[in-house]
Motif scaffolding. Structure first.
Motif, PDB file in Angstrom:
ATOM      1  N   TRP A   1     -18.053  42.634 -18.602  1.00 13.16           N
ATOM      2  CA  TRP A   1     -17.865  41.407 -19.153  1.00 13.16           C
ATOM      3  C   TRP A   1     -19.132  40.704 -19.245  1.00 13.16           C
ATOM      4  O   TRP A   1     -19.119  39.649 -20.091  1.00 13.16           O
ATOM      5  CB  TRP A   1     -16.923  40.567 -18.371  1.00 13.16           C
ATOM      6  CG  TRP A   1     -17.236  40.595 -16.829  1.00 13.16           C
ATOM      7  CD1 TRP A   1     -16.331  41.369 -16.129  1.00 13.16           C
ATOM      8  CD2 TRP A   1     -17.901  39.728 -16.476  1.00 13.16           C
ATOM      9  NE1 TRP A   1     -16.848  40.931 -14.576  1.00 13.16           N
ATOM     10  CE2 TRP A   1     -18.096  39.800 -14.958  1.00 13.16           C
ATOM     11  CE3 TRP A   1     -19.106  38.709 -16.578  1.00 13.16           C
ATOM     12  CZ2 TRP A   1     -18.757  39.112 -14.008  1.00 13.16           C
ATOM     13  CZ3 TRP A   1     -19.806  37.919 -15.954  1.00 13.16           C
ATOM     14  CH2 TRP A   1     -19.588  38.365 -14.413  1.00 13.16           C
TER      15      TRP A   1
ATOM     16  N   ASN B   1     -18.686  33.451 -16.122  1.00  8.05           N
ATOM     17  CA  ASN B   1     -17.869  34.022 -17.004  1.00  8.05           C
ATOM     18  C   ASN B   1     -16.311  33.847 -16.507  1.00  8.05           C
ATOM     19  O   ASN B   1     -15.279  33.778 -17.100  1.00  8.05           O
ATOM     20  CB  ASN B   1     -18.055  35.413 -17.122  1.00  8.05           C
ATOM     21  CG  ASN B   1     -16.834  36.092 -18.053  1.00  8.05           C
ATOM     22  OD1 ASN B   1     -16.116  36.746 -17.514  1.00  8.05           O
ATOM     23  ND2 ASN B   1     -16.888  35.979 -19.197  1.00  8.05           N
ATOM     24  N   ASN B   2     -16.120  33.898 -15.091  1.00  2.00           N
ATOM     25  CA  ASN B   2     -14.821  34.046 -14.656  1.00  2.00           C
ATOM     26  C   ASN B   2     -14.566  33.505 -13.309  1.00  2.00           C
ATOM     27  O   ASN B   2     -15.593  33.267 -12.580  1.00  2.00           O
ATOM     28  CB  ASN B   2     -14.048  35.502 -14.661  1.00  2.00           C
ATOM     29  CG  ASN B   2     -15.063  36.294 -13.887  1.00  2.00           C
ATOM     30  OD1 ASN B   2     -14.846  36.633 -12.821  1.00  2.00           O
ATOM     31  ND2 ASN B   2     -15.829  37.098 -14.685  1.00  2.00           N
TER      32      ASN B   2
ATOM     33  N   THR C   1      -6.921  48.595 -23.757  1.00  2.00           N
ATOM     34  CA  THR C   1      -7.251  47.065 -23.155  1.00  2.00           C
ATOM     35  C   THR C   1      -6.364  47.039 -21.859  1.00  2.00           C
ATOM     36  O   THR C   1      -5.212  47.334 -22.000  1.00  2.00           O
ATOM     37  CB  THR C   1      -7.608  46.041 -23.777  1.00  2.00           C
ATOM     38  OG1 THR C   1      -6.451  45.707 -24.480  1.00  2.00           O
ATOM     39  CG2 THR C   1      -8.706  46.062 -24.570  1.00  2.00           C
TER      40      THR C   1
ATOM     41  N   GLU D   1     -15.678  33.098 -25.356  1.00  2.00           N
ATOM     42  CA  GLU D   1     -14.880  33.945 -24.502  1.00  2.00           C
ATOM     43  C   GLU D   1     -15.832  34.525 -23.348  1.00  2.00           C
ATOM     44  O   GLU D   1     -15.259  35.013 -22.390  1.00  2.00           O
ATOM     45  CB  GLU D   1     -14.168  34.979 -25.116  1.00  2.00           C
ATOM     46  CG  GLU D   1     -15.150  36.067 -25.794  1.00  2.00           C
ATOM     47  CD  GLU D   1     -14.811  37.469 -26.274  1.00  2.00           C
ATOM     48  OE1 GLU D   1     -13.523  37.943 -25.663  1.00  2.00           O
ATOM     49  OE2 GLU D   1     -15.113  37.999 -27.329  1.00  2.00           O
ATOM     50  N   ASN D   2     -17.105  34.389 -23.535  1.00  2.00           N
ATOM     51  CA  ASN D   2     -18.093  34.786 -22.526  1.00  2.00           C
ATOM     52  C   ASN D   2     -18.729  33.805 -21.689  1.00  2.00           C
ATOM     53  O   ASN D   2     -19.172  34.080 -20.554  1.00  2.00           O
ATOM     54  CB  ASN D   2     -18.935  35.789 -23.112  1.00  2.00           C
ATOM     55  CG  ASN D   2     -20.000  36.232 -22.273  1.00  2.00           C
ATOM     56  OD1 ASN D   2     -21.241  35.873 -22.060  1.00  2.00           O
ATOM     57  ND2 ASN D   2     -19.741  37.509 -21.513  1.00  2.00           N
TER      58      ASN D   2
ATOM     59  N   ALA E   1     -13.895  44.952 -21.351  1.00  2.84           N
ATOM     60  CA  ALA E   1     -13.403  44.230 -19.989  1.00  2.84           C
ATOM     61  C   ALA E   1     -12.422  43.287 -20.745  1.00  2.84           C
ATOM     62  O   ALA E   1     -12.333  42.786 -21.763  1.00  2.84           O
ATOM     63  CB  ALA E   1     -14.555  43.424 -19.794  1.00  2.84           C
ATOM     64  N   THR E   2     -11.414  42.867 -19.708  1.00  4.67           N
ATOM     65  CA  THR E   2     -10.303  41.967 -20.172  1.00  4.67           C
ATOM     66  C   THR E   2     -10.655  40.655 -20.363  1.00  4.67           C
ATOM     67  O   THR E   2     -10.001  39.921 -20.945  1.00  4.67           O
ATOM     68  CB  THR E   2      -8.862  42.160 -19.248  1.00  4.67           C
ATOM     69  OG1 THR E   2      -9.595  42.091 -18.028  1.00  4.67           O
ATOM     70  CG2 THR E   2      -8.532  43.536 -19.352  1.00  4.67           C
ATOM     71  N   ASN E   3     -11.699  40.209 -19.681  1.00  3.43           N
ATOM     72  CA  ASN E   3     -12.405  38.832 -19.684  1.00  3.43           C
ATOM     73  C   ASN E   3     -13.005  38.255 -20.883  1.00  3.43           C
ATOM     74  O   ASN E   3     -12.694  37.253 -21.361  1.00  3.43           O
ATOM     75  CB  ASN E   3     -13.301  38.618 -18.527  1.00  3.43           C
ATOM     76  CG  ASN E   3     -12.700  38.363 -17.223  1.00  3.43           C
ATOM     77  OD1 ASN E   3     -11.568  38.295 -17.017  1.00  3.43           O
ATOM     78  ND2 ASN E   3     -13.593  38.997 -16.062  1.00  3.43           N
ATOM     79  N   CYS E   4     -13.330  39.222 -21.679  1.00  8.66           N
ATOM     80  CA  CYS E   4     -13.938  38.917 -23.036  1.00  8.66           C
ATOM     81  C   CYS E   4     -13.972  40.054 -23.915  1.00  8.66           C
ATOM     82  O   CYS E   4     -14.952  40.642 -24.262  1.00  8.66           O
ATOM     83  CB  CYS E   4     -15.497  38.222 -22.821  1.00  8.66           C
ATOM     84  SG  CYS E   4     -16.565  39.124 -21.698  1.00  8.66           S
ATOM     85  N   PRO E   5     -12.752  40.345 -24.379  1.00 12.84           N
ATOM     86  CA  PRO E   5     -12.823  41.684 -25.326  1.00 12.84           C
ATOM     87  C   PRO E   5     -12.852  41.422 -26.697  1.00 12.84           C
ATOM     88  O   PRO E   5     -13.059  42.352 -27.607  1.00 12.84           O
ATOM     89  CB  PRO E   5     -11.551  42.377 -24.908  1.00 12.84           C
ATOM     90  CG  PRO E   5     -10.601  41.000 -24.725  1.00 12.84           C
ATOM     91  CD  PRO E   5     -11.491  40.259 -24.114  1.00 12.84           C
TER      92      PRO E   5
ATOM     93  N   PRO F   1     -20.878  42.150 -23.118  1.00 16.20           N
ATOM     94  CA  PRO F   1     -19.974  43.284 -23.463  1.00 16.20           C
ATOM     95  C   PRO F   1     -20.228  43.886 -24.853  1.00 16.20           C
ATOM     96  O   PRO F   1     -19.989  45.057 -24.888  1.00 16.20           O
ATOM     97  CB  PRO F   1     -18.611  42.137 -23.581  1.00 16.20           C
ATOM     98  CG  PRO F   1     -19.258  40.910 -23.960  1.00 16.20           C
ATOM     99  CD  PRO F   1     -20.600  40.761 -23.060  1.00 16.20           C
TER     100      PRO F   1
END
Length: 482
Positions: free
Chosen positions: A153, A329-330, A206, A95-96, A179-183, A156
């Motif tokens: 993120w 990451n994003n 979240t 996820e990260n 963070a919503t990117n990698c919670p 995290p």
């Protein structure tokens, strides 16, 4: 591609209840963007209000528990986390985007923080005697109340735990916004931690950062805000929190300089440390080296050696053990850094894209970038003054040390800096002139003792330095006299 989601997927924690919400967003693997790792809940304003109420309702009883009980519960919680490390390393990677090595370090550091802070709490809580001949005076401490922790993120786990753990140990209750990117790994670890405390002590929401942040900042029941993230967002939080005069902890952006002096060793150890200081977490670290100033007598040598070091970097999916640098990451960060590099090339600077691709066939499947070294670049350029938050580093020559110090300080940021020289006394002298919250000699890293807390200055944030770590940030002290 969708795999098996973790138990916490799409859920928030309010008063001990892992609530499923109707609206969710996909969490994707930045190394393989077609892979969905799980879902993040998009909570409502009512959910945030419920979390604040739960934390507020239990605060009185929790803050009155003994420090011994709080420390014991934290140690019990750390024991629950230890077995979860190995089975969740891959989740954090997916996820990260970090490598396996980086991810495991982050998870282990969370457990380290829990035990160090629990061990420190008992001694730290004791009243401090300031008595004199005329009066008996003590400094005592009390918990503040509901504390909001808004975490980023890029790192995290550790950046959440370094705030949540001392806050809870000090007798506060918390509402956490990951963070919503990698919670998902944060939620998984905090699920184990929360089970060791009364319901409502730890709550997690979240979703929309703007919405949740505004609710947390404006609610009078929230007494303190801990934020780690961009300077611009930090300024927004400060404005929103002003109406209720909340206590604030701000760890914001950075544009860390490294100064290479004529007598620097520049041996393999130095180069590896500098490379790590630049490329840790693909450069997505607020305290990463973001610009390097090298004395002109060592400039060519340094650039050649750093290029050789960058060439050994293997870029790919962090789940593969041969990978030494993962993706960004994003998409937003990826597009920003790519655009920054392109504009740097168009300005006439020389951009050397280095490193090795682990797998060329899957390169376009993720947010991968080669690490880059930029030369023939002006100190006034966009790249030098931006917080690039990616694997690209400008290297600039200087003639006089005073010039290097002036350029190093020519930024609104003041997080970290480093001085590379064989003369430790000289490094300490230079540190006095560098506008940074911490200065490293022949390294650019973190403090090995995770209790130590040195804030940034200028627009990199604020708090205070303390040998007791972050515990001081989460209490109000008062004088008791007779």
């Amino acid at each position: 591609m969708i795999g098996v989601f973790p138990e916490v997927s799409g859920r928030i924690l309010i008063n001990g209840d892992w609530k499923k919400v109707s609206k969710t967003k996909k969490v994707i693997n930045p190394a393989k963007i077609e892979e969905v790792v799980g879902e993040v809940a998009l909570c409502s304003t009512q959910d945030v209000d419920d979390a604040i109420k739960a934390a507020s309702d239990v605060f009185k009883s929790w803050s009155r528990t003994s420090v011994e009980e709080r420390a014991d519960r934290m140690r019990q919680a750390s024991e629950k986390l230890s077995p979860l490390v190995e089975e969740n390393v891959s989740l954090l990677v997916r996820e990260n985007g970090k490598t396996l090595v980086e991810s495991k370090k982050d998870l282990l550091r969370c457990i380290q923080v829990m035990n160090q802070m629990a061990d420190t709490l008992i001694e730290w809580w004791k009243p401090v005697d300031l008595s004199g001949a005329l009066q008996s005076v003590q400094i005592r401490r009390r918990a503040r109340g509901v504390t909001a922790v808004i975490s980023p993120w890029n790192s995290p786990l550790i950046l959440t735990f370094k705030r949540v753990i001392p806050a809870v140990l000090a007798g506060n209750t918390v509402v956490i916004k990951p963070a919503t990117n990698c919670p998902l790994t944060v939620l998984t670890f905090l699920k184990a931690v929360a089970s060791s405390f009364p319901p409502g002590v730890i709550n997690i929401v979240t979703g929309s950062g703007a919405m949740i942040g505004e609710v947390l900042c404006s609610d009078p029941r929230v007494k303190a805000i801990c934020f780690t993230g961009s300077t611009d967002t930090g300024k927004t939080i400060m404005r929103q929190a002003a109406s209720t005069v909340k206590k604030l902890y701000m760890e914001l952006g950075g544009n860390d300089p490294a100064l290479i002096l004529p007598d620097a060793a520049l041996d393999r150890t130095d180069i590896e440390r500098i490379r790590g200081g630049v490329l840790r977490a693909s450069g997505q670290v607020c305290s990463a080296i973001k610009r390097i100033y090298v004395h002109e007598s060592r400039y060519v040598e340094f650039v050649d050696k750093l290029k050789s070091g960058f060439e050994r970097v293997v870029v790919g999916n962090g789940i593969h053990p041969d990978t030494t640098m993962g993706p960004l990451n994003n998409k937003g960060q990826f597009d920003y850094v790519k655009g920054l590099v392109e504009r740097t090339k168009q300005s006439g600077a020389q951009v050397a894209e280095l490193g090795q691709k682990l797998n060329s066939d899957s390169w376009e499947e993720g947010y991968f970038m080669n690490p880059s070294i930029v030369t023939n670049i002006s100190h006034d350029s966009e790249l030098v003054h931006a917080e690039q938050f990616g694997p690209v580093i400008p290297v600039i020559p200087y003639t006089e040390l005073s010039q290097a110090i002036e350029m190093a300080n020519d930024t609104q940021y003041g997080l970290r800096a480093s001085v590379w020289t064989s003369d430790e006394r000289k490094a300490a002298e230079i540190a006095d002139y560098l506008e940074a919250g911490a200065v490293f000699h022949n390294n650019h890293t973190i403090f090995k003792d995770l209790r130590l807390d040195f804030p940034g200055i200028k627009e990199s944030g604020f708090s205070k330095e303390t040998q007791w770590g972050s515990l001081e940030l989460f209490t109000d002290s008062y004088g008791f006299a007779n």
